[in-house]
Design a protein around this motif. Structure first.
Motif, PDB file in Angstrom:
ATOM      1  N   ASN A 118       0.805  -1.216   0.000  1.00 16.04           N
ATOM      2  CA  ASN A 118       0.000   0.000   0.000  1.00 16.04           C
ATOM      3  C   ASN A 118       0.844   1.276   0.000  1.00 16.04           C
ATOM      4  O   ASN A 118       0.315   2.359  -0.195  1.00 16.04           O
ATOM      5  N   PHE A 119       2.142   1.124   0.231  1.00 16.71           N
ATOM      6  CA  PHE A 119       3.014   2.303   0.282  1.00 16.71           C
ATOM      7  C   PHE A 119       3.339   2.743  -1.138  1.00 16.71           C
ATOM      8  O   PHE A 119       3.699   1.934  -1.991  1.00 16.71           O
ATOM      9  N   SER A 120       3.222   4.037  -1.417  1.00 14.65           N
ATOM     10  CA  SER A 120       3.497   4.553  -2.762  1.00 14.65           C
ATOM     11  C   SER A 120       4.755   5.409  -2.755  1.00 14.65           C
ATOM     12  O   SER A 120       4.742   6.548  -2.270  1.00 14.65           O
ATOM     13  N   PHE A 121       5.841   4.854  -3.289  1.00 14.05           N
ATOM     14  CA  PHE A 121       7.081   5.624  -3.383  1.00 14.05           C
ATOM     15  C   PHE A 121       6.936   6.793  -4.346  1.00 14.05           C
ATOM     16  O   PHE A 121       7.518   7.852  -4.135  1.00 14.05           O
ATOM     17  N   THR A 122       6.179   6.607  -5.409  1.00  6.00           N
ATOM     18  CA  THR A 122       6.017   7.705  -6.372  1.00  6.00           C
ATOM     19  C   THR A 122       5.237   8.862  -5.746  1.00  6.00           C
ATOM     20  O   THR A 122       5.527  10.023  -6.013  1.00  6.00           O
ATOM     21  N   ALA A 123       4.237   8.543  -4.910  1.00  6.42           N
ATOM     22  CA  ALA A 123       3.477   9.600  -4.236  1.00  6.42           C
ATOM     23  C   ALA A 123       4.371  10.373  -3.274  1.00  6.42           C
ATOM     24  O   ALA A 123       4.302  11.605  -3.192  1.00  6.42           O
ATOM     25  N   VAL A 124       5.231   9.649  -2.553  1.00  2.77           N
ATOM     26  CA  VAL A 124       6.145  10.304  -1.620  1.00  2.77           C
ATOM     27  C   VAL A 124       7.160  11.160  -2.383  1.00  2.77           C
ATOM     28  O   VAL A 124       7.461  12.285  -1.975  1.00  2.77           O
ATOM     29  N   ALA A 125       7.683  10.625  -3.497  1.00  4.03           N
ATOM     30  CA  ALA A 125       8.629  11.409  -4.311  1.00  4.03           C
ATOM     31  C   ALA A 125       7.958  12.678  -4.833  1.00  4.03           C
ATOM     32  O   ALA A 125       8.548  13.765  -4.789  1.00  4.03           O
TER      33      ALA A 125
END
Length: 198
Positions: A118-125
């Motif tokens: 469920n973790f979104s690296f692209t959203a965090v970036a």
């Protein structure tokens, strides 16, 4: 979905004289693919700092493109690096951060990372200020994308969705079969510094 070994082979195929910093699950695989003086294994010290170590090199040598081959577990340990890279007065145009995501701490037994799938690296970036973000899941897409990505100005965040795999924790030893792991951390650092001066 990408296989890690094939994924790194594709990146190596398009690599010219960029600095490449690896960590954890990418270290041994990259070391079997590439023997370049600008390769550096970020192991033997604090885990999770490949991205910020590479950021320092990118800032010190703006004439050199710097690629980070990071894992998702390692990236979680240094999320502040994302905001640091984009929050600078002059964000590094030569910084390319690849995050290989399989949602596992691969080298310690494949435990799920916090947030798991469920973790979104692209959203965090994106939330950290990265304007150039790529999410890639297929080998053919990666093969055509890497030359375009390296031709654009960074900082760039590349999220590679890879399949689960098993890797042993990387270790430095004079008997290691992987060339850049036969040196101590300080020897590797001096070797990289020398290569960057030439």
């Amino acid at each position: 979905m990408l296989n890690k070994e094939d994924c790194l082979k594709i990146i190596a195929k398009h690599r010219t004289d960029e600095v490449v910093i690896t960590t954890m699950g990418c270290v041994a695989v990259w070391g079997e693919i590439s023997e370049h003086p600008l390769d550096f294994a970020s192991v033997g010290s604090a885990m999770g700092h490949a991205a910020d170590f590479a950021l320092g090199i990118a800032l010190a040598r703006p004439d050199k493109k710097v690629l980070v081959l990071n894992g998702d577990g390692s990236m979680l340990m240094s999320l502040g690096t994302l905001a640091t890279a984009t929050g600078l007065t002059r964000p590094p145009h030569n910084y390319y951060l690849f995050v290989c995501e399989n949602s596992e701490y691969e080298v310690t037994g494949n435990q799920s990372i916090p947030g798991g799938m469920n973790f979104s690296f692209t959203a965090v970036a994106h939330g950290s200020g990265f304007e150039k973000i790529h999410r890639i899941e297929e080998p053919s897409v990666l093969d055509s994308a890497v030359p375009r990505i390296l031709a654009e100005e960074g900082p760039t965040f590349i999220n590679l969705k890879i399949a689960s795999s098993n890797s042993q924790p990387p270790h430095r030893s004079s008997a290691n079969s992987v060339g850049y792991l036969r040196e101590t951390l300080s020897q590797s650092a001096r070797k990289l510094a020398k290569a960057l001066k030439s």
